[in-house]
Structures are given as structure tokens and as C-alpha cells.
Design a protein around this motif. Sequence first.
Motif, short mmCIF file in Angstrom:
data_model
loop_
_atom_site.label_atom_id
_atom_site.label_comp_id
_atom_site.label_asym_id
_atom_site.label_seq_id
_atom_site.Cartn_x
_atom_site.Cartn_y
_atom_site.Cartn_z
N THR A 40 50.78 43.75 30.37
CA THR A 40 51.94 44.61 30.00
C THR A 40 52.68 45.27 31.15
OG1 THR A 40 50.73 46.58 29.52
CG2 THR A 40 50.98 45.29 27.57
N ASN A 41 51.95 44.94 32.15
CA ASN A 41 52.45 45.59 33.53
C ASN A 41 53.16 44.43 34.19
OD1 ASN A 41 52.52 46.39 36.27
ND2 ASN A 41 51.34 48.03 35.67
N THR B 291 51.57 43.60 37.78
CA THR B 291 50.50 42.71 37.52
C THR B 291 50.77 41.44 37.46
OG1 THR B 291 49.26 44.75 36.98
CG2 THR B 291 48.35 42.58 36.43
N ALA B 292 51.90 41.05 36.47
CA ALA B 292 52.28 39.87 36.07
C ALA B 292 52.72 39.22 37.50
CB ALA B 292 53.24 39.53 35.10
N ARG B 293 53.52 39.74 38.30
CA ARG B 293 53.98 39.00 39.58
C ARG B 293 52.88 39.09 40.57
NH1 ARG B 293 58.96 43.47 39.80
NH2 ARG B 293 60.43 41.93 38.74
N HIS C 94 53.88 38.15 30.98
CA HIS C 94 54.21 39.57 30.80
C HIS C 94 54.62 39.75 29.46
CE1 HIS C 94 57.24 42.88 31.17
NE2 HIS C 94 56.05 43.47 31.53
N THR C 95 53.99 40.57 28.68
CA THR C 95 54.05 40.78 27.18
C THR C 95 55.53 41.55 26.82
OG1 THR C 95 52.56 42.59 27.25
CG2 THR C 95 51.86 40.46 26.56
N GLY C 96 55.61 42.32 27.83
CA GLY C 96 56.81 43.23 27.75
C GLY C 96 56.94 44.19 26.63
N GLY D 90 39.68 43.10 29.77
CA GLY D 90 38.85 44.50 30.34
C GLY D 90 39.12 45.49 29.14
N VAL D 91 38.08 46.08 28.97
CA VAL D 91 38.09 47.18 28.00
C VAL D 91 37.56 48.48 28.51
CG1 VAL D 91 37.98 45.83 25.78
CG2 VAL D 91 36.16 46.65 26.63
N PRO D 92 37.84 49.82 28.35
CA PRO D 92 38.85 50.01 27.15
C PRO D 92 40.10 49.81 27.22
CG PRO D 92 38.18 51.96 28.20
CD PRO D 92 37.28 50.97 29.07
N PHE D 93 40.80 49.38 26.01
CA PHE D 93 42.30 48.92 26.35
C PHE D 93 42.86 50.39 26.68
CE2 PHE D 93 40.66 45.78 23.67
CZ PHE D 93 40.94 44.77 24.48
N GLY D 94 44.17 50.37 27.32
CA GLY D 94 45.10 51.35 27.38
C GLY D 94 44.79 52.29 28.67
#
Length: 85
Positions: A8-9, A12-14, A26-28, A63-67
Amino acid sequence: MPILGMTTNLATARRLTLAWGVHPFHTGGPDITDFTDMVERASCAAVMCGMARAGQRLVITAGVPFGTGRDEQPARGFHRSGEHR
């Protein structure tokens, strides 16, 4: 085997573009909240990108925990694309 690197970042996608063999996505949208949400988004993205067909087996890791921005415990699962729970 193709690797779809979802995040979502945007930064990071770049950065994922530099990793050989990884196709950044990138989920956006909002952060992933749980394993079920992550599996759903990953399987839909794999089909959308042409990396999987509906019903095809996928190996999903996260990777967890999410968020939290930390990858403390790796979560792994097997899923068939296009299957909704």
C-alpha cells in the motif's frame, strides 16, 4: 515463477522495482487489515496482472501483524485464485 510484490506504500513499490524478478503492485487503498483481506487482494491482483488464472494455485506470504510497518511473523498460505471465502 513470477513474484507479485504488493504494497500500500508507493515508496516501497518503487523500491521493489529494483528487486530482480519482482513485479511491484501498488494497491493504492487502505492498509490490509487481516490475512483474509490480504489473500483476497493478492489473488485479485494476480489475476488482474495476468500472473494467474481463476482457480490456479497461489503461494502467498506476508509479514504480520498487518498495518504496523513491522514484519515480525511471516504468514504463509495456499490459495486458489478467484476463490472467495
